[in-house]
Design an enzyme around this catalytic site. Structure first.
Site, short mmCIF file in Angstrom:
data_model
loop_
_atom_site.label_atom_id
_atom_site.label_comp_id
_atom_site.label_asym_id
_atom_site.label_seq_id
_atom_site.Cartn_x
_atom_site.Cartn_y
_atom_site.Cartn_z
N GLY A 70 -37.68 -25.79 44.48
CA GLY A 70 -37.06 -24.84 43.54
C GLY A 70 -38.07 -24.22 42.59
N GLU B 251 -39.40 -21.39 44.44
CA GLU B 251 -38.32 -20.40 44.52
C GLU B 251 -38.14 -19.67 43.19
OE1 GLU B 251 -35.62 -23.43 46.08
OE2 GLU B 251 -35.26 -22.13 47.80
N ALA C 264 -36.24 -28.58 42.13
CA ALA C 264 -34.95 -28.95 41.55
C ALA C 264 -35.02 -30.45 41.25
CB ALA C 264 -33.83 -28.64 42.53
C1 HXC Z 1 -37.14 -35.15 39.65
C2 HXC Z 1 -39.40 -35.41 39.62
C3 HXC Z 1 -39.55 -34.35 40.55
C4 HXC Z 1 -38.37 -33.69 41.01
C5 HXC Z 1 -41.50 -35.10 40.06
N1 HXC Z 1 -40.64 -35.83 39.36
N2 HXC Z 1 -40.87 -34.19 40.81
N3 HXC Z 1 -38.20 -35.80 39.19
N4 HXC Z 1 -37.19 -34.15 40.54
N5 HXC Z 1 -38.41 -32.65 41.85
C6 HXC Z 1 -40.94 -36.92 38.43
C7 HXC Z 1 -41.29 -38.20 39.14
O1 HXC Z 1 -40.13 -38.88 39.53
C8 HXC Z 1 -42.05 -38.93 38.05
O2 HXC Z 1 -41.17 -39.45 37.09
C9 HXC Z 1 -42.80 -37.79 37.36
O3 HXC Z 1 -42.10 -36.59 37.67
C10 HXC Z 1 -44.23 -37.64 37.83
O4 HXC Z 1 -44.22 -37.53 39.23
P1 HXC Z 1 -45.19 -38.37 40.20
O5 HXC Z 1 -44.60 -38.32 41.55
O6 HXC Z 1 -45.43 -39.73 39.61
O7 HXC Z 1 -46.53 -37.53 40.10
P2 HXC Z 1 -47.64 -37.31 41.21
O8 HXC Z 1 -47.96 -38.61 41.91
O9 HXC Z 1 -48.76 -36.58 40.55
O10 HXC Z 1 -46.98 -36.37 42.31
C11 HXC Z 1 -46.64 -35.05 41.97
C12 HXC Z 1 -45.72 -34.42 43.07
C13 HXC Z 1 -44.54 -35.39 43.32
C14 HXC Z 1 -46.53 -34.24 44.34
C15 HXC Z 1 -45.27 -33.07 42.55
O11 HXC Z 1 -43.93 -35.70 42.07
C16 HXC Z 1 -43.51 -34.79 44.22
O12 HXC Z 1 -43.68 -34.76 45.43
N6 HXC Z 1 -42.37 -34.35 43.63
C17 HXC Z 1 -41.25 -33.87 44.39
C18 HXC Z 1 -41.54 -32.50 44.94
C19 HXC Z 1 -40.36 -31.98 45.74
O13 HXC Z 1 -39.99 -32.60 46.75
N7 HXC Z 1 -39.78 -30.90 45.31
C20 HXC Z 1 -38.63 -30.31 45.97
C21 HXC Z 1 -37.40 -30.86 45.32
S1 HXC Z 1 -35.96 -30.36 46.17
P3 HXC Z 1 -40.87 -41.06 37.03
O14 HXC Z 1 -40.08 -41.18 35.76
O15 HXC Z 1 -40.09 -41.36 38.26
O16 HXC Z 1 -42.23 -41.71 37.00
C22 HXC Z 1 -35.71 -28.79 45.67
C23 HXC Z 1 -34.54 -28.17 46.30
C24 HXC Z 1 -34.40 -26.76 45.89
O17 HXC Z 1 -36.40 -28.25 44.89
C25 HXC Z 1 -33.10 -26.28 46.32
C26 HXC Z 1 -32.66 -25.12 45.53
C27 HXC Z 1 -33.10 -25.06 44.14
#
Ligand code: HXC
Length: 292
Positions: free
Chosen positions: A143, A146, A100
């Site tokens: 998400g 999911e 998400a």
């Molecule tokens: C918003 C996101 C994002 C996310 C990545 N980005 N994941 N933006 N929401 N979930 C954005 C980053 O901010 C960045 O943009 C760009 O995508 C590239 O990401 P990087 O982190 O620079 O890439 P990398 O170093 O290769 O790392 C990849 C990654 C990491 C390991 C996937 O991005 C990450 O950990 N993302 C979050 C994963 C996460 O926690 N997901 C769960 C979310 S909570 P900018 O512009 O900033 O450079 C969730 C709740 C669900 O899903 C509940 C119900 C639906």
């Protein structure tokens, strides 16, 4: 469709403008130019597989509200399209979806989440009657994992990674992760993933039953479309019954599930497609299903 709209407009002067008719038709049948966050097409030799590609590459396909609303709209269109017998959802080689949209969620309050029933529209993916295949390359996190698990079949590219890292953000999965992951991989691995935020790779996902097939990265979508074509060549009516029966295994006791299955099995005898399927076997020819 466009011609019909134009003729109807000229004759009846309806309140709905021609442009709206044409644009609805274009959204349904063209390459998805109407969408901001997804690409929508029909694929397969017979154009009978609905194809949705998440297309927010800079944010690794983070599932913002707009994107999920568009996915819902595309699913509605495919569900209503008699020519489509299966649907494939995919992302990019780097990410199916990284979760998400954290930036969109960051400042939400409890009152907004609870009062606005935050994320309830995501459920559309799990209520589609037509079979849905997730083709996962790269990250399927939070998400994103999911969303894949809401689909009926998951194919993974060799470099896919699955995880529920919400705990690292101070929250927990909220779109079925704790429930569907546990049913898919069992309690111990699900607990470990949900409590540590650790990811599993494609091989571990296959071993644990989360995915049914691993493909080379560049073959993944083709393989998923092939699977969709196979499904779409069967009766859509009976496929919906089969999907309903398998899904019931997650909801009902064994006795209740078997009873539902038996009723649905009996129901297939009310269809022309069941007659056609068995006749074709006996007559040693290919069945031609009419979805009736
Ligand atoms: C918003 C996101 C994002 C996310 C990545 N980005 N994941 N933006 N929401 N979930 C954005 C980053 O901010 C960045 O943009 C760009 O995508 C590239 O990401 P990087 O982190 O620079 O890439 P990398 O170093 O290769 O790392 C990849 C990654 C990491 C390991 C996937 O991005 C990450 O950990 N993302 C979050 C994963 C996460 O926690 N997901 C769960 C979310 S909570 P900018 O512009 O900033 O450079 C969730 C709740 C669900 O899903 C509940 C119900 C639906």
């Amino acid at each position: 469709m466009a011609l019909f709209c134009r003729a109807a407009y000229l004759l009846l002067k309806p309140s709905r403008p021609v442009a709206a008719c044409i644009s609805a038709a274009a959204r349904q049948y063209s390459s998805g130019g109407q969408y901001d966050y997804i690409i929508v097409e029909k694929r397969g030799e017979k154009q009978n597989v609905g194809f949705i590609q998440l297309n927010r590459p800079k944010a690794l396909n983070a599932l913002c509200d707009g994107l999920m609303s568009e996915v819902g709209q595309a699913l509605d269109d495919f569900e209503a399209d008699g020519g489509v017998g299966a649907i494939v959802i995919t992302g990019s080689d780097r990410a199916f979806a990284a979760g998400a949209d954290i930036k969109e969620m960051q400042n939400r309050t409890f009152q907004e989440c609870y009062g606005g029933n935050f994320l309830s529209h995501w459920n559309r993916v799990s209520t589609v009657k037509k079979p849905v295949i997730a083709a996962v390359n790269g990250f399927a996190l939070g998400g994103g994992c999911e969303l894949a698990m809401m689909c009926d079949i998951i194919y993974a590219g060799e470099k896919a990674q699955f995880g529920q890292p919400e705990i690292l953000l101070g929250t927990i999965p909220g779109a079925g992760g704790t429930q569907r992951l546990t049913r898919a991989v069992g309690k111990s691995l699900a607990m470990e993933m949900v409590l540590t935020g650790d990811k599993i790779n494609a091989q571990e996902a296959k071993q644990s039953g989360l995915v049914s097939k691993i493909c080379p990265v560049d073959q993944l979508v083709l393989e998923a479309i092939k699977c969709g074509e196979k499904i779409a060549s069967n009766s859509k009516l009976v496929s919906a019954m089969a999907k309903e029966a398998v899904n019931a295994a997650y909801e009902l006791t064994l006795a209740e599930g078997n009873r539902l299955e038996k009723r649905l099995f009996h129901s297939t005898f009310a269809t022309e497609d069941r007659k056609e399927g068995m006749s074709a076997f006996v007559e040693k020819r290919q069945a031609s299903f009419k979805d009736k």
